[in-house]
Design a protein around this motif. Structure first.
Motif, PDB file in Angstrom:
ATOM      1  N   LYS A   1       0.830  -1.222   0.000  1.00  0.00           N
ATOM      2  CA  LYS A   1       0.000   0.000   0.000  1.00  0.00           C
ATOM      3  C   LYS A   1       0.857   1.262   0.000  1.00  0.00           C
ATOM      4  O   LYS A   1       0.495   2.267  -0.601  1.00  0.00           O
ATOM      5  N   GLU A   2       1.968   1.185   0.723  1.00  0.00           N
ATOM      6  CA  GLU A   2       2.827   2.366   0.799  1.00  0.00           C
ATOM      7  C   GLU A   2       4.293   1.947   0.735  1.00  0.00           C
ATOM      8  O   GLU A   2       4.658   0.885   1.224  1.00  0.00           O
ATOM      9  N   MET A   3       5.082   2.822   0.162  1.00  0.00           N
ATOM     10  CA  MET A   3       6.512   2.607   0.126  1.00  0.00           C
ATOM     11  C   MET A   3       7.135   3.687   1.012  1.00  0.00           C
ATOM     12  O   MET A   3       6.904   4.874   0.778  1.00  0.00           O
ATOM     13  N   GLU A   4       7.845   3.245   2.039  1.00  0.00           N
ATOM     14  CA  GLU A   4       8.509   4.230   2.894  1.00  0.00           C
ATOM     15  C   GLU A   4       9.892   4.514   2.332  1.00  0.00           C
ATOM     16  O   GLU A   4      10.661   3.590   2.041  1.00  0.00           O
ATOM     17  N   CYS A   5      10.189   5.804   2.170  1.00  0.00           N
ATOM     18  CA  CYS A   5      11.453   6.191   1.544  1.00  0.00           C
ATOM     19  C   CYS A   5      12.211   7.138   2.454  1.00  0.00           C
ATOM     20  O   CYS A   5      11.664   7.704   3.386  1.00  0.00           O
ATOM     21  N   ILE A   6      13.471   7.312   2.111  1.00  0.00           N
ATOM     22  CA  ILE A   6      14.298   8.285   2.814  1.00  0.00           C
ATOM     23  C   ILE A   6      14.945   9.167   1.747  1.00  0.00           C
ATOM     24  O   ILE A   6      15.244   8.698   0.644  1.00  0.00           O
ATOM     25  N   ARG A   7      15.088  10.466   2.064  1.00  0.00           N
ATOM     26  CA  ARG A   7      15.737  11.369   1.104  1.00  0.00           C
ATOM     27  C   ARG A   7      17.249  11.205   1.160  1.00  0.00           C
ATOM     28  O   ARG A   7      17.805  10.885   2.209  1.00  0.00           O
ATOM     29  N   MET A   8      17.879  11.448   0.024  1.00  0.00           N
ATOM     30  CA  MET A   8      19.330  11.307  -0.061  1.00  0.00           C
ATOM     31  C   MET A   8      19.927  12.658  -0.456  1.00  0.00           C
ATOM     32  O   MET A   8      19.260  13.513  -1.037  1.00  0.00           O
ATOM     33  N   GLN A   9      21.202  12.838  -0.143  1.00  0.00           N
ATOM     34  CA  GLN A   9      21.933  13.968  -0.725  1.00  0.00           C
ATOM     35  C   GLN A   9      23.231  13.426  -1.308  1.00  0.00           C
ATOM     36  O   GLN A   9      23.681  12.351  -0.928  1.00  0.00           O
ATOM     37  N   LEU A  10      23.798  14.182  -2.240  1.00  0.00           N
ATOM     38  CA  LEU A  10      24.992  13.673  -2.916  1.00  0.00           C
ATOM     39  C   LEU A  10      26.256  14.073  -2.160  1.00  0.00           C
ATOM     40  O   LEU A  10      26.450  15.242  -1.826  1.00  0.00           O
ATOM     41  N   GLY A  11      27.087  13.079  -1.874  1.00  0.00           N
ATOM     42  CA  GLY A  11      28.347  13.326  -1.175  1.00  0.00           C
ATOM     43  C   GLY A  11      29.526  13.278  -2.135  1.00  0.00           C
ATOM     44  O   GLY A  11      29.425  13.702  -3.294  1.00  0.00           O
ATOM     45  N   GLU A  12      30.608  12.728  -1.681  1.00  0.00           N
ATOM     46  CA  GLU A  12      31.835  12.636  -2.487  1.00  0.00           C
ATOM     47  C   GLU A  12      31.676  11.585  -3.592  1.00  0.00           C
ATOM     48  O   GLU A  12      30.904  10.648  -3.436  1.00  0.00           O
ATOM     49  N   PRO A  13      32.421  11.721  -4.672  1.00  0.00           N
ATOM     50  CA  PRO A  13      32.350  10.706  -5.734  1.00  0.00           C
ATOM     51  C   PRO A  13      32.774   9.329  -5.218  1.00  0.00           C
ATOM     52  O   PRO A  13      33.665   9.241  -4.380  1.00  0.00           O
ATOM     53  N   ASP A  14      32.099   8.285  -5.708  1.00  0.00           N
ATOM     54  CA  ASP A  14      32.446   6.918  -5.299  1.00  0.00           C
ATOM     55  C   ASP A  14      33.272   6.239  -6.386  1.00  0.00           C
ATOM     56  O   ASP A  14      33.774   6.904  -7.295  1.00  0.00           O
ATOM     57  N   ALA A  15      33.420   4.934  -6.278  1.00  0.00           N
ATOM     58  CA  ALA A  15      34.257   4.179  -7.217  1.00  0.00           C
ATOM     59  C   ALA A  15      33.816   4.372  -8.668  1.00  0.00           C
ATOM     60  O   ALA A  15      34.634   4.345  -9.586  1.00  0.00           O
ATOM     61  N   SER A  16      32.513   4.572  -8.882  1.00  0.00           N
ATOM     62  CA  SER A  16      32.015   4.719 -10.252  1.00  0.00           C
ATOM     63  C   SER A  16      32.237   6.140 -10.766  1.00  0.00           C
ATOM     64  O   SER A  16      31.901   6.455 -11.899  1.00  0.00           O
ATOM     65  N   GLY A  17      32.764   7.021  -9.907  1.00  0.00           N
ATOM     66  CA  GLY A  17      32.988   8.393 -10.326  1.00  0.00           C
ATOM     67  C   GLY A  17      31.755   9.265 -10.142  1.00  0.00           C
ATOM     68  O   GLY A  17      31.792  10.475 -10.331  1.00  0.00           O
ATOM     69  N   ARG A  18      30.647   8.612  -9.793  1.00  0.00           N
ATOM     70  CA  ARG A  18      29.430   9.384  -9.570  1.00  0.00           C
ATOM     71  C   ARG A  18      29.361   9.761  -8.092  1.00  0.00           C
ATOM     72  O   ARG A  18      29.877   9.053  -7.242  1.00  0.00           O
ATOM     73  N   ARG A  19      28.709  10.880  -7.788  1.00  0.00           N
ATOM     74  CA  ARG A  19      28.654  11.305  -6.390  1.00  0.00           C
ATOM     75  C   ARG A  19      27.797  10.330  -5.589  1.00  0.00           C
ATOM     76  O   ARG A  19      26.694   9.979  -5.956  1.00  0.00           O
ATOM     77  N   ARG A  20      28.354   9.925  -4.471  1.00  0.00           N
ATOM     78  CA  ARG A  20      27.710   8.912  -3.645  1.00  0.00           C
ATOM     79  C   ARG A  20      26.483   9.479  -2.926  1.00  0.00           C
ATOM     80  O   ARG A  20      26.557  10.541  -2.307  1.00  0.00           O
ATOM     81  N   PRO A  21      25.357   8.774  -3.027  1.00  0.00           N
ATOM     82  CA  PRO A  21      24.174   9.260  -2.319  1.00  0.00           C
ATOM     83  C   PRO A  21      24.245   8.908  -0.824  1.00  0.00           C
ATOM     84  O   PRO A  21      24.587   7.789  -0.473  1.00  0.00           O
ATOM     85  N   VAL A  22      23.950   9.859   0.013  1.00  0.00           N
ATOM     86  CA  VAL A  22      24.014   9.668   1.462  1.00  0.00           C
ATOM     87  C   VAL A  22      22.633   9.957   2.050  1.00  0.00           C
ATOM     88  O   VAL A  22      22.020  10.972   1.710  1.00  0.00           O
ATOM     89  N   PRO A  23      22.130   9.068   2.911  1.00  0.00           N
ATOM     90  CA  PRO A  23      20.780   9.291   3.463  1.00  0.00           C
ATOM     91  C   PRO A  23      20.727  10.535   4.355  1.00  0.00           C
ATOM     92  O   PRO A  23      21.679  10.847   5.061  1.00  0.00           O
ATOM     93  N   VAL A  24      19.611  11.233   4.282  1.00  0.00           N
ATOM     94  CA  VAL A  24      19.372  12.373   5.167  1.00  0.00           C
ATOM     95  C   VAL A  24      18.586  11.853   6.366  1.00  0.00           C
ATOM     96  O   VAL A  24      17.446  11.402   6.214  1.00  0.00           O
ATOM     97  N   ASP A  25      19.197  11.889   7.531  1.00  0.00           N
ATOM     98  CA  ASP A  25      18.555  11.327   8.725  1.00  0.00           C
ATOM     99  C   ASP A  25      17.197  11.969   8.991  1.00  0.00           C
ATOM    100  O   ASP A  25      17.047  13.184   8.898  1.00  0.00           O
ATOM    101  N   GLY A  26      16.251  11.129   9.341  1.00  0.00           N
ATOM    102  CA  GLY A  26      14.945  11.637   9.755  1.00  0.00           C
ATOM    103  C   GLY A  26      14.093  12.165   8.616  1.00  0.00           C
ATOM    104  O   GLY A  26      13.078  12.819   8.844  1.00  0.00           O
TER     105      GLY A  26
END
Lengths: 282, 464
Positions: free
Chosen positions: B352-377
């Protein structure tokens, strides 16, 4: 390469049919506990069916109940016709070992897949005690086959029209109560039966194997339609099963997942029946 | 000399408003005039970078020049010397990352529309109904088994059969084509076109056996008793799930299942076809690749009122082709970016519902793309009735699990020598997604081309 000719068709009970299929490349390979997927005609579903018998040089024997449109339509096919696709063998074979006394329980169209496993277990000198269950006498199938591979055999019907009145679990409880030393239980049948058997054996610590029948599509591990939860882990019944430890299966999840398409299945059946009654009337 | 035209000749497409009510192909393809006009943009560079950008080394300037002169049949002949599946590649190759990326014109404007021209030539020939057969080498009386009829397997089969070998393709599903039939939707790659290309490979002389599961119906070792060499191209068929609570609720599909039901089993034609599918009104598709876009666009065509892409990074990091993202946006797919599902809530067994968390982009990871980091709360819920998990898939374990002596990498991929496609087992070659993990149609075809060459040598010399 696939031939898939229906060599023989037998109606075992109302809406339960047996097909002997020419499929030598599957017969050569299939082991007890494995299944095949059949797509009978171009617009048909891919239906997983456990194998009832497959002896070297002989036909592939499958038994199916006409529960939905694809199985109804397949039931109309006659000897000499060809099934479009028969794919297999799929799934992991049964664990065959010398366990001792094995109680083999089959309910309804769960009896056919029990047969080759019981036969193989008997051949390697297990003592086979079988319990067969059906709603009513007319729906009990393969009694003769099972008698041949069992040392003891008990029958229950829900309405008491044959054997003991009651469920397979009643007979199982009786055997346990009488002190029979049971080393292993194999139970194949409706999910509700496999759940009930597992509940009976669990307190006694009797290892119980069930063969699950969730909805499948490809049957080769590609889609995850058949995911089941066993011991808290998600498994694909088609490649990790179909047999699992009955005490660890999340049956509630299985019930729910088996009901996903109930409304579509009803729609499909109504259409089928309309077409077929119209045909007769016309 | 004609003046430089900076833009590609546009390709007509099905109007946005109509698309989502049918499964018909979206782009219509070029007319002869449009193709000639576009082909004339090619500068015929002496050093053709585009050829180097093509994994199967098509003579791109060569076939384009034939198109420019209206010599479509010659164009087709040249194209098919290197590519047995041009109608497919013209549609689904990421040309923007390959041949078109290195086109000299792209420095001043848009590159030559190589993909559209390839598609045009293939379709033109097929529509004339006079598909020309290339010359085949003398029969060698050597036998090759190809396991899997996807892009890698079809390429290997096409190449080896032309070299005079006897080729049998074994396909586990009931229709040949692999991901081209079960995965890529009709509106992006019509199944009639796949059937046509497979038929071409069959006409070349390859035999196709469907509903035959190598690993189960017979093993690779058994094939080796009958065949001189075996190519394994069984793809990346094992779907990933996220392993979050509630993921087995009814209504939650792997992309493989969602697309297989729709494409291979034709669930969109239910009840004419027996296989059903949940026609959700609020569909969330997790992932940012082409498979996610295919799923989200499929959901719209199955009647979704809201079809949402849930992706944990931002649009810039999406691995899907720009063209696919644009098509999805045009059709009304909503994008929930920087969003990660963490659990599902259900009622009576249904999601019925999908619970999600927002992310923000941090430092680039192994793929060269900026790593998504969860925003607490930042947890929030999205109302859904259908979810499609399109976060990737692993190599199909069936053949590795049943073939002793076949070295497998840590992702379940068959380990191969990239120069030859040779595996650790004598006589067995592999390529495509089974070796690399999920990638593209053309890379699989490139791997098939490489393996075919090495297989031919092995078969002739017996040298491993």
């Amino acid at each position: 390469m696939p031939v898939n000719k229906i060599l023989k068709k037998t109606e075992l009970a109302p809406q339960i049919k047996l097909f002997e299929i020419e499929a030598p490349y599957i017969v050569d390979k299939v082991l007890p506990g494995q299944f095949v997927v059949i797509r009978a005609y171009e617009t048909g579903e891919r239906i997983p069916l456990t194998v009832a018998d497959a002896r070297k040089g002989g036909p592939l024997v499958v038994i199916f109940q006409e529960v939905g449109k694809s199985t109804r339509q397949m039931g109309l096919m006659e000897e000499g016709e060809h099934l479009l696709d028969v794919i297999g063998p799929l799934g992991r074979p049964s664990n065959l070992d010398r366990f001792g006394t094995v109680v083999c329980i089959g309910g309804g169209v769960g009896i056919p897949p029990v047969f080759p496993i019981a036969r193989a277990l008997k051949r390697i000198r297990n003592r086979i005690v079988s319990i067969l269950g059906a709603r009513t006498r007319g729906l009990l199938i393969l009694e003769d086959w099972m008698r041949e591979v069992s040392h003891e055999l008990y029958i229950t019907t829900d309405d008491g029209s044959y054997g003991t009145k009651g469920f397979v679990t009643d007979e199982l409880k009786r055997l346990i109560g009488e002190g029979m030393a049971i080393d292993r239980v194999l139970a194949i049948g409706p999910t509700v039966m496999m759940k009930a058997v597992s509940e009976v054996t669990k307190p006694h610590g009797i290892k119980t194997i069930v063969s699950l029948n969730p909805i499948m599509v490809d049957g080769t591990g590609m889609c995850g339609a058949c995911r089941v939860e066993v011991g808290g882990e998600t498994k694909f019944a088609c490649v990790d099963g179909p047999e699992f430890d009955g005490h660890n299966v999340n049956y509630e999840l299985l019930f729910a997942r088996q009901s996903i398409y109930l409304s579509q299945e009803k729609e499909s059946m109504e259409l089928f029946e309309r077409e077929h009654t119209d045909g007769k009337a016309g | 000399m004609a003046k430089l035209v900076r833009e590609k000749t546009p390709m007509k497409e099905q109007p946005v408003g109509e698309r989502t009510s049918n499964f018909d192909e979206v782009p219509y393809g070029y007319s002869e005039e449009e193709a000639i006009q576009e082909a004339k943009r090619c500068l015929r560079c002496k050093k053709a970078f585009c050829v180097g950008g093509c994994p199967v080394e098509i003579d791109i300037p060569g076939f384009i020049q034939h198109v420019a002169k209206g010599e479509f049949r010659q164009a087709a002949r040249l194209l098919k010397e290197k590519n047995v599946l041009p109608a497919i590649c013209g549609r689904v190759c990421p040309q923007e990352d390959q041949c078109e990326k290195v086109c000299v014109l792209s420095k001043k404007g848009e590159p030559v529309a190589i993909g559209r021209l390839e598609r045009f030539v293939a379709d033109w020939e097929a529509q004339r109904g006079m598909v020309e057969m290339p010359r085949k080498a003398e029969p060698t009386e050597k036998k090759v088994a190809v396991v899997g009829s996807g892009p890698a397997g079809l390429t290997v089969a096409g190449d080896l059969v032309q070299l005079g070998h006897e080729v049998t393709i074994f396909e586990a599903l009931h229709k040949p084509g692999g991901v081209l039939v079960y995965g890529i939707p009709e509106f992006r790659l019509p199944k009639a076109i796949v059937a046509r290309e497979v038929e071409y490979v069959e006409k070349l002389g390859a035999k196709v056996v469907t509903s035959f599961v190598v690993g189960n119906t017979c093993t690779v070792d058994e094939l080796l008793q009958e065949f001189d060499a075996v190519f394994v191209g069984t793809g990346a068929g094992l779907p990933w799930f996220m392993g979050i609570p509630g993921e087995n609720y009814n209504g939650i599909y792997s992309a493989n299942e969602y697309l297989t039901r729709t494409n291979l089993m034709r669930a969109y034609l239910f009840p004419e076809y027996d296989t059903p599918i949940v026609r959700g009104k609020r569909v969330a598709v997790i992932g940012g690749g082409n498979v996610a876009m295919d799923s989200a666009r499929t959901a719209l065509r199955l009647g979704a009122e809201h079809s949402m892409i849930i992706y944990r990074r931002s649009k810039a990091e999406m691995p899907a082709r720009v063209e696919e993202i644009v098509h999805a946006e045009e059709e009304g797919v909503e994008f929930e970016l920087l969003t990660l599902p963490v659990m599902y809530h259900g009622v009576k067994g249904w999601v019925k519902e999908m619970e999600c968390i927002r992310m923000q982009l941090g430092e680039p990871d192994a793929s060269g793309r900026r790593r998504p980091v969860p925003v607490d709360g930042s947890n929030f819920r999205i109302e859904v009735d259908t979810v499609v998990v399109a976060i990737g898939q692993s190599p199909n374990p069936l053949v590795p699990a049943t073939t002793p002596g076949l070295e497998v990498g840590k992702h379940g991929n068959i380990v191969v020598d990239s120069e030859t496609g040779k595996t650790s087992k004598k006589g067995v070659f592999a390529g495509g997604d089974i070796a690399t993990g999920a990638a593209t149609v053309i890379l699989a075809m490139g791997a098939g081309r490489v393996a075919a060459r090495a297989m031919d040598e092995y078969i002739r010399t017996g040298k491993w």
